[in-house]
Design a protein around this motif. Structure first.
Motif, PDB file in Angstrom:
ATOM      1  N   GLU A   1       0.674  -1.102   0.121  1.00 51.44           N
ATOM      2  CA  GLU A   1      -0.052  -0.064  -0.056  1.00 51.44           C
ATOM      3  C   GLU A   1       0.885   1.199   0.000  1.00 51.44           C
ATOM      4  OE1 GLU A   1      -0.698  -2.627   2.043  1.00 51.44           O
ATOM      5  OE2 GLU A   1      -2.152  -3.356   1.042  1.00 51.44           O
ATOM      6  N   LYS A   2       2.038   1.315   0.862  1.00 50.01           N
ATOM      7  CA  LYS A   2       2.717   2.403   0.811  1.00 50.01           C
ATOM      8  C   LYS A   2       3.511   2.740  -0.531  1.00 50.01           C
ATOM      9  CE  LYS A   2       4.016   2.524   5.830  1.00 50.01           C
ATOM     10  NZ  LYS A   2       4.909   2.541   6.639  1.00 50.01           N
ATOM     11  N   TRP A   3       3.980   1.552  -1.112  1.00 48.67           N
ATOM     12  CA  TRP A   3       4.511   1.527  -2.300  1.00 48.67           C
ATOM     13  C   TRP A   3       3.859   2.165  -3.463  1.00 48.67           C
ATOM     14  CZ3 TRP A   3       4.657  -1.773  -6.777  1.00 48.67           C
ATOM     15  CH2 TRP A   3       5.630  -1.676  -7.961  1.00 48.67           C
ATOM     16  N   THR A   4       2.626   1.574  -3.766  1.00 47.80           N
ATOM     17  CA  THR A   4       1.620   1.871  -4.692  1.00 47.80           C
ATOM     18  C   THR A   4       0.910   3.456  -4.376  1.00 47.80           C
ATOM     19  OG1 THR A   4      -0.240   1.041  -3.377  1.00 47.80           O
ATOM     20  CG2 THR A   4       0.858  -0.342  -5.332  1.00 47.80           C
ATOM     21  N   SER A   5       1.196   3.855  -2.871  1.00 45.62           N
ATOM     22  CA  SER A   5       0.684   5.022  -2.883  1.00 45.62           C
ATOM     23  C   SER A   5       1.849   6.059  -3.292  1.00 45.62           C
ATOM     24  CB  SER A   5       0.380   5.268  -1.262  1.00 45.62           C
ATOM     25  OG  SER A   5       0.141   6.682  -0.939  1.00 45.62           O
ATOM     26  N   PHE A   6       2.809   5.876  -3.176  1.00 46.60           N
ATOM     27  CA  PHE A   6       4.228   6.462  -3.475  1.00 46.60           C
ATOM     28  C   PHE A   6       4.349   6.589  -4.814  1.00 46.60           C
ATOM     29  CE2 PHE A   6       8.613   6.485  -4.662  1.00 46.60           C
ATOM     30  CZ  PHE A   6       8.970   7.660  -4.370  1.00 46.60           C
ATOM     31  N   LEU A   7       4.075   5.620  -5.465  1.00 46.59           N
ATOM     32  CA  LEU A   7       3.984   5.629  -6.997  1.00 46.59           C
ATOM     33  C   LEU A   7       3.093   6.585  -7.629  1.00 46.59           C
ATOM     34  CD1 LEU A   7       4.871   1.918  -8.001  1.00 46.59           C
ATOM     35  CD2 LEU A   7       6.317   3.910  -7.857  1.00 46.59           C
ATOM     36  N   GLY A   8       1.739   6.297  -7.045  1.00 47.05           N
ATOM     37  CA  GLY A   8       0.574   7.086  -7.529  1.00 47.05           C
ATOM     38  C   GLY A   8       1.183   8.748  -7.340  1.00 47.05           C
TER      39      GLY A   8
ATOM     40  N   ARG B   1       6.384 -10.090  -5.907  1.00 44.93           N
ATOM     41  CA  ARG B   1       7.126 -11.398  -6.574  1.00 44.93           C
ATOM     42  C   ARG B   1       6.209 -11.605  -7.842  1.00 44.93           C
ATOM     43  NH1 ARG B   1      10.914 -13.530  -7.444  1.00 44.93           N
ATOM     44  NH2 ARG B   1      11.536 -13.381  -4.992  1.00 44.93           N
ATOM     45  N   VAL B   2       4.905 -11.264  -7.669  1.00 48.60           N
ATOM     46  CA  VAL B   2       4.032 -11.715  -9.040  1.00 48.60           C
ATOM     47  C   VAL B   2       4.488 -10.613 -10.008  1.00 48.60           C
ATOM     48  CG1 VAL B   2       1.677 -11.364 -10.037  1.00 48.60           C
ATOM     49  CG2 VAL B   2       2.046 -12.498  -7.901  1.00 48.60           C
ATOM     50  N   LEU B   3       4.838  -9.229  -9.778  1.00 48.31           N
ATOM     51  CA  LEU B   3       5.015  -8.317 -10.706  1.00 48.31           C
ATOM     52  C   LEU B   3       6.693  -8.752 -11.132  1.00 48.31           C
ATOM     53  CD1 LEU B   3       4.093  -4.778  -9.389  1.00 48.31           C
ATOM     54  CD2 LEU B   3       3.267  -6.181 -11.398  1.00 48.31           C
ATOM     55  N   SER B   4       7.420  -9.184 -10.375  1.00 47.79           N
ATOM     56  CA  SER B   4       8.776  -9.542 -10.581  1.00 47.79           C
ATOM     57  C   SER B   4       8.636 -10.789 -11.753  1.00 47.79           C
ATOM     58  CB  SER B   4       9.686  -9.928  -9.460  1.00 47.79           C
ATOM     59  OG  SER B   4      10.796 -10.281  -9.975  1.00 47.79           O
ATOM     60  N   ASP B   5       8.098 -11.787 -11.321  1.00 49.85           N
ATOM     61  CA  ASP B   5       7.944 -13.011 -12.307  1.00 49.85           C
ATOM     62  C   ASP B   5       7.246 -12.712 -13.431  1.00 49.85           C
ATOM     63  OD1 ASP B   5       8.765 -14.517 -10.111  1.00 49.85           O
ATOM     64  OD2 ASP B   5       7.014 -15.586  -9.476  1.00 49.85           O
TER      65      ASP B   5
ATOM     66  N   CYS C   1      -0.312  -0.639 -16.975  1.00 49.89           N
ATOM     67  CA  CYS C   1      -1.207  -1.320 -15.969  1.00 49.89           C
ATOM     68  C   CYS C   1      -0.728  -0.701 -14.582  1.00 49.89           C
ATOM     69  CB  CYS C   1      -1.174  -2.763 -16.154  1.00 49.89           C
ATOM     70  SG  CYS C   1      -1.929  -3.518 -17.522  1.00 49.89           S
ATOM     71  N   VAL C   2       0.579  -0.757 -14.166  1.00 45.06           N
ATOM     72  CA  VAL C   2       0.807  -0.519 -12.856  1.00 45.06           C
ATOM     73  C   VAL C   2       0.695   1.014 -12.809  1.00 45.06           C
ATOM     74  CG1 VAL C   2       2.702  -0.058 -11.348  1.00 45.06           C
ATOM     75  CG2 VAL C   2       2.719  -2.160 -12.516  1.00 45.06           C
ATOM     76  N   ILE C   3       0.703   1.829 -13.750  1.00 45.46           N
ATOM     77  CA  ILE C   3       0.341   3.355 -13.719  1.00 45.46           C
ATOM     78  C   ILE C   3      -0.939   3.515 -13.241  1.00 45.46           C
ATOM     79  CG2 ILE C   3       0.375   5.527 -15.001  1.00 45.46           C
ATOM     80  CD1 ILE C   3       2.865   4.356 -16.159  1.00 45.46           C
ATOM     81  N   LYS C   4      -2.015   2.898 -14.028  1.00 44.17           N
ATOM     82  CA  LYS C   4      -3.299   2.728 -13.875  1.00 44.17           C
ATOM     83  C   LYS C   4      -3.578   2.313 -12.538  1.00 44.17           C
ATOM     84  CE  LYS C   4      -4.870   2.183 -18.662  1.00 44.17           C
ATOM     85  NZ  LYS C   4      -5.686   1.218 -19.400  1.00 44.17           N
TER      86      LYS C   4
END
Length: 84
Positions: A7-14, A53-57, A73-76
């Motif tokens: 959650e922190k990571w996606t919030s930071f990216l957003g 892990r899923v994203l990395s794979d 997709c990650v940006i969205k």
């Protein structure tokens, strides 16, 4: 650490995507930057949680075009999560 919590990571990216847009970065430049960050993370950072892990794979088996799709997709996802 930021990468240990999804959650922190996606919030930071957003937040970073929004700031980039506010500073006039085009969608294409943001996408290209996201691909570069994805490449860096895949080569240099061990996934800290199941989602990473899923994203990395996925990143590991994707070709160049697919990496751009994943980056979009990650940006969205991070933009959607930022609104909620």
């Amino acid at each position: 650490m930021l990468l240990e919590n999804w959650e922190k990571w996606t919030s930071f990216l957003g937040q970073q995507v929004e700031e980039a847009k506010e500073h006039g970065m085009s969608k294409k430049v943001i996408e290209k930057t996201a691909v570069q960050i994805g490449d860096y993370l895949a080569k240099n950072v061990d996934p800290k949680n199941e989602q990473e892990r899923v994203l990395s794979d996925l990143w590991g088996v994707a070709d160049s075009e697919e990496k751009h799709v994943l980056a979009n997709c990650v940006i969205k996802l991070v933009q959607k999560n930022r609104v909620q």
